[in-house]
Write an enzyme that holds these catalytic residues in place. Structure first.
Site, mmCIF file in Angstrom:
data_model
loop_
_atom_site.group_PDB
_atom_site.id
_atom_site.type_symbol
_atom_site.label_atom_id
_atom_site.label_comp_id
_atom_site.label_asym_id
_atom_site.label_seq_id
_atom_site.Cartn_x
_atom_site.Cartn_y
_atom_site.Cartn_z
ATOM 1 N N ASP A 51 -9.687 2.283 -4.286
ATOM 2 C CA ASP A 51 -8.771 2.234 -3.137
ATOM 3 C C ASP A 51 -7.878 3.477 -3.177
ATOM 4 O OD1 ASP A 51 -6.888 1.524 -1.184
ATOM 5 O OD2 ASP A 51 -7.086 -0.603 -1.587
ATOM 6 N N GLU B 79 0.840 -1.207 0.000
ATOM 7 C CA GLU B 79 0.000 0.000 0.000
ATOM 8 C C GLU B 79 0.868 1.247 0.000
ATOM 9 O OE1 GLU B 79 -2.670 1.650 -0.007
ATOM 10 O OE2 GLU B 79 -4.388 0.338 0.290
ATOM 11 N N ASN C 182 -4.968 4.155 7.818
ATOM 12 C CA ASN C 182 -4.845 3.557 6.498
ATOM 13 C C ASN C 182 -4.116 4.552 5.592
ATOM 14 O OD1 ASN C 182 -5.450 1.262 4.894
ATOM 15 N ND2 ASN C 182 -7.029 2.452 3.836
ATOM 16 N N ARG D 189 -7.289 1.450 12.942
ATOM 17 C CA ARG D 189 -5.912 1.730 12.565
ATOM 18 C C ARG D 189 -5.906 2.773 11.453
ATOM 19 N NH1 ARG D 189 -4.835 -0.057 7.462
ATOM 20 N NH2 ARG D 189 -5.634 -2.065 6.752
ATOM 21 N N ASN E 144 -9.302 6.148 2.259
ATOM 22 C CA ASN E 144 -8.313 5.751 1.256
ATOM 23 C C ASN E 144 -7.801 6.929 0.437
ATOM 24 O OD1 ASN E 144 -7.046 3.177 0.922
ATOM 25 N ND2 ASN E 144 -9.085 2.270 1.040
HETATM 26 ZN ZN ZN Z 1 -5.735 1.846 0.360
#
Ligand code: ZN
Length: 296
Positions: A202, A17, A102, A100, A152
């Site tokens: 995302d 990521e 991201n 958490r 995101n």
């Molecule tokens: Zn992501």
């Protein structure tokens, strides 16, 4: 014309990521959230250094004063690249121990925006307990968006007047009016609709023409869109279904780096997509914009 997509690192990341290109040092930072790893990839030497930060890490950005700022399991922290020491600076969700951090990124004024997500436990699939925060260089932190499922992708328009945002719980890209002086956002609206049959939106980045690049988790692709009319302009197929994020890098910012995941994939899907978890890149035929660093 776009060239063919290449695998840069066969990292087999569980949850690759948060790619972020350091324009000063010509390095690509990215993370493997589930393995607690910050990756520092140097394309000159092809060395991919990893640092275990001891907890889930969702994103990293370079700091003007040196080192990195990280969105972590337990808050926002710094990572010293000489001692490898990771230190929490602030935890706005001390009351939500399951959450958490991201994805996260800096705005054009050097503030750090990062959002959170709740764990998906048992039958509870969607839980809007996440938020998007903004950390100012003076270390004050503000909640900018509440009731977020999975915070995101973030991007800012080339004229610094619009902020784009993805909450993966919604099949859309949202836009806000953005005030670069104050950091305020207002007037949320949908600018792009993502067909759920092409995966979930995302991570995201923006190119020098102001077009958005969206990673499709579960859709094996990155797509380019015009946010002015919501039109799909280009599709880059990725040989891994769980595409998580993308960022422009390279000396000329003409390479698009793409992160992927393998966590949670069924055995047969892993067999048919063995490159899942790799770091990929492609020259898509357009340049990106330099990512701002944290102004602190
Ligand atoms: Zn992501």
């Amino acid at each position: 014309m776009a060239e063919k997509i290449k695998i840069v690192i066969s990292a087999k990341a569980e949850l690759g990521e948060g790619p972020s290109w350091d324009t000063r040092q010509h390095l690509l930072y990215w993370v493997d959230i589930n393995r607690h790893l910050v990756h520092i990839y140097d394309p000159k030497t092809s060395v991919d250094r990893t640092i275990d930060v001891g907890q889930e890490v969702g994103c990293v950005v370079p700091k003007k004063a040196g080192g990195l700022l990280c969105g972590l399991k337990n808050g926002i922290g710094t990572l010293d690249l000489e001692s490898d020491e990771c230190r929490i600076l602030v935890d706005p969700e001390i009351h939500l121990p399951g959450n958490r951090f991201n994805d996260g990124k800096c705005d054009p004024a050097g503030r750090f925006w990062a959002g959170t997500m709740a764990p998906k436990v048992g039958a509870v699939k969607e839980n809007r307990a996440g938020s998007l925060y903004c950390l100012f260089p003076d270390m004050t932190i503000r909640t900018m968006i509440s009731d977020v499922t999975t915070s995101n992708g973030l991007a800012w328009s080339p004229d610094n007047r619009i902020m784009y945002y993805i909450d993966t719980g919604l099949p859309v890209v949202s836009a806000f009016d953005f005030d670069i002086e104050s950091g305020d956002i207002a007037n949320r609206r949908t600018v792009i609709d993502i067909d759920p049959s092409t995966g979930k939106p995302d991570g995201m980045t923006i190119d020098e023409e102001g077009m958005l690049w969206v990673a499709h988790f579960g859709g094996g692709r990155v797509t380019r869109w015009d946010p002015k009319d919501g039109r799909l302009l280009q599709t880059v197929e990725v040989p891994a279904p769980r595409v998580t994020s993308c960022a422009f890098g390279g000396h000329h910012l003409d390479e698009l780096y793409i992160t992927t995941a393998r966590s949670g994939m069924p055995e047969d899907e892993l067999k048919s997509h063995p490159k899942s978890g790799g770091l990929f890149k492609i020259k898509p035929g357009v340049r990106g914009r330099p990512e701002p660093e944290f102004n602190g």
